[in-house]
Design a protein around this motif. Structure first.
Motif, PDB file in Angstrom:
ATOM      1  N   VAL A 115      -2.741 -10.747  -4.864  1.00  0.00           N
ATOM      2  CA  VAL A 115      -1.530 -11.313  -4.262  1.00  0.00           C
ATOM      3  C   VAL A 115      -0.410 -10.279  -4.319  1.00  0.00           C
ATOM      4  O   VAL A 115       0.290 -10.044  -3.324  1.00  0.00           O
ATOM      5  CB  VAL A 115      -1.105 -12.619  -4.969  1.00  0.00           C
ATOM      6  N   GLU A 116      -0.250  -9.650  -5.471  1.00  0.00           N
ATOM      7  CA  GLU A 116       0.793  -8.635  -5.627  1.00  0.00           C
ATOM      8  C   GLU A 116       0.601  -7.496  -4.624  1.00  0.00           C
ATOM      9  O   GLU A 116       1.543  -7.083  -3.954  1.00  0.00           O
ATOM     10  CB  GLU A 116       0.775  -8.083  -7.050  1.00  0.00           C
ATOM     11  N   GLN A 117      -0.631  -6.998  -4.493  1.00  0.00           N
ATOM     12  CA  GLN A 117      -0.897  -5.916  -3.553  1.00  0.00           C
ATOM     13  C   GLN A 117      -0.625  -6.348  -2.110  1.00  0.00           C
ATOM     14  O   GLN A 117      -0.014  -5.606  -1.345  1.00  0.00           O
ATOM     15  CB  GLN A 117      -2.358  -5.477  -3.644  1.00  0.00           C
ATOM     16  N   ALA A 118      -1.098  -7.528  -1.744  1.00  0.00           N
ATOM     17  CA  ALA A 118      -0.959  -7.999  -0.367  1.00  0.00           C
ATOM     18  C   ALA A 118       0.503  -8.212   0.006  1.00  0.00           C
ATOM     19  O   ALA A 118       0.951  -7.776   1.076  1.00  0.00           O
ATOM     20  CB  ALA A 118      -1.755  -9.294  -0.166  1.00  0.00           C
ATOM     21  N   VAL A 119       1.255  -8.863  -0.856  1.00  0.00           N
ATOM     22  CA  VAL A 119       2.664  -9.133  -0.567  1.00  0.00           C
ATOM     23  C   VAL A 119       3.454  -7.824  -0.560  1.00  0.00           C
ATOM     24  O   VAL A 119       4.335  -7.619   0.286  1.00  0.00           O
ATOM     25  CB  VAL A 119       3.253 -10.160  -1.552  1.00  0.00           C
ATOM     26  N   ASP A 120       3.129  -6.901  -1.451  1.00  0.00           N
ATOM     27  CA  ASP A 120       3.809  -5.608  -1.486  1.00  0.00           C
ATOM     28  C   ASP A 120       3.565  -4.842  -0.185  1.00  0.00           C
ATOM     29  O   ASP A 120       4.503  -4.291   0.401  1.00  0.00           O
ATOM     30  CB  ASP A 120       3.346  -4.793  -2.688  1.00  0.00           C
ATOM     31  N   ALA A 121       2.320  -4.795   0.274  1.00  0.00           N
ATOM     32  CA  ALA A 121       2.013  -4.098   1.520  1.00  0.00           C
ATOM     33  C   ALA A 121       2.696  -4.775   2.706  1.00  0.00           C
ATOM     34  O   ALA A 121       3.225  -4.101   3.606  1.00  0.00           O
ATOM     35  CB  ALA A 121       0.499  -4.041   1.743  1.00  0.00           C
ATOM     36  N   PHE A 122       2.701  -6.100   2.723  1.00  0.00           N
ATOM     37  CA  PHE A 122       3.350  -6.849   3.792  1.00  0.00           C
ATOM     38  C   PHE A 122       4.843  -6.511   3.837  1.00  0.00           C
ATOM     39  O   PHE A 122       5.397  -6.197   4.891  1.00  0.00           O
ATOM     40  CB  PHE A 122       3.147  -8.343   3.550  1.00  0.00           C
ATOM     41  N   ALA A 123       5.491  -6.542   2.673  1.00  0.00           N
ATOM     42  CA  ALA A 123       6.926  -6.238   2.600  1.00  0.00           C
ATOM     43  C   ALA A 123       7.190  -4.781   2.968  1.00  0.00           C
ATOM     44  O   ALA A 123       8.196  -4.469   3.607  1.00  0.00           O
ATOM     45  CB  ALA A 123       7.451  -6.542   1.199  1.00  0.00           C
ATOM     46  N   GLU A 124       6.280  -3.887   2.575  1.00  0.00           N
ATOM     47  CA  GLU A 124       6.448  -2.479   2.915  1.00  0.00           C
ATOM     48  C   GLU A 124       6.425  -2.278   4.428  1.00  0.00           C
ATOM     49  O   GLU A 124       7.238  -1.540   4.979  1.00  0.00           O
ATOM     50  CB  GLU A 124       5.349  -1.637   2.270  1.00  0.00           C
ATOM     51  N   GLY A 125       5.507  -2.953   5.108  1.00  0.00           N
ATOM     52  CA  GLY A 125       5.454  -2.862   6.564  1.00  0.00           C
ATOM     53  C   GLY A 125       6.742  -3.347   7.200  1.00  0.00           C
ATOM     54  O   GLY A 125       7.265  -2.740   8.137  1.00  0.00           O
ATOM     55  N   ARG A 126       7.267  -4.419   6.674  1.00  0.00           N
ATOM     56  CA  ARG A 126       8.528  -4.969   7.181  1.00  0.00           C
ATOM     57  C   ARG A 126       9.672  -4.000   6.925  1.00  0.00           C
ATOM     58  O   ARG A 126      10.522  -3.772   7.763  1.00  0.00           O
ATOM     59  CB  ARG A 126       8.786  -6.310   6.499  1.00  0.00           C
TER      60      ARG A 126
END
Length: 113
Positions: A86-97
């Protein structure tokens, strides 16, 4: 992104930004692996698309957490493995944004110089 441009994400529209997320959680909980480069790249791309559509990060993180609760593996999954995913996925999602926001800011700055 300004408040007036940021929109809440309806459940109907949030599904496109969660594409593949439940599968990733299931795979990670079963194997204990970290997210693959492809999975991280897909999360970043979805974050960029959400930003382009003007959706707020707070609402999207909330949707990820709700999807995590709904897809939480009930078998012998390690909570630590799932939460790490979850931490990795949300971090990558936020990074893209965040990347898209940076590109927009540079474009604005270059247009006034």
């Amino acid at each position: 992104m300004s408040r007036e441009l940021s929109r809440e994400v309806s459940e109907e529209h949030s599904e496109e930004y969660l594409d593949g997320y439940a599968r990733i959680l299931a795979d990670v909980s079963a194997t204990g692996r970290r997210l693959t480069r492809s999975e991280l790249d897909s999360r970043r791309a979805l974050g960029e698309r959400a930003a382009e559509a003007g959706h707020g990060l707070r609402a999207l993180v909330g949707r990820h957490l709700a999807a995590t609760r709904a897809a939480w593996p009930h078998a012998t999954a390690s909570h630590d493995r799932v939460l790490a995913a979850v931490e990795q996925a949300v971090d990558a999602f936020a990074e893209g944004r965040q990347l898209l926001a940076g590109e927009r800011a540079r474009g604005w700055f270059n247009s006034i110089v």
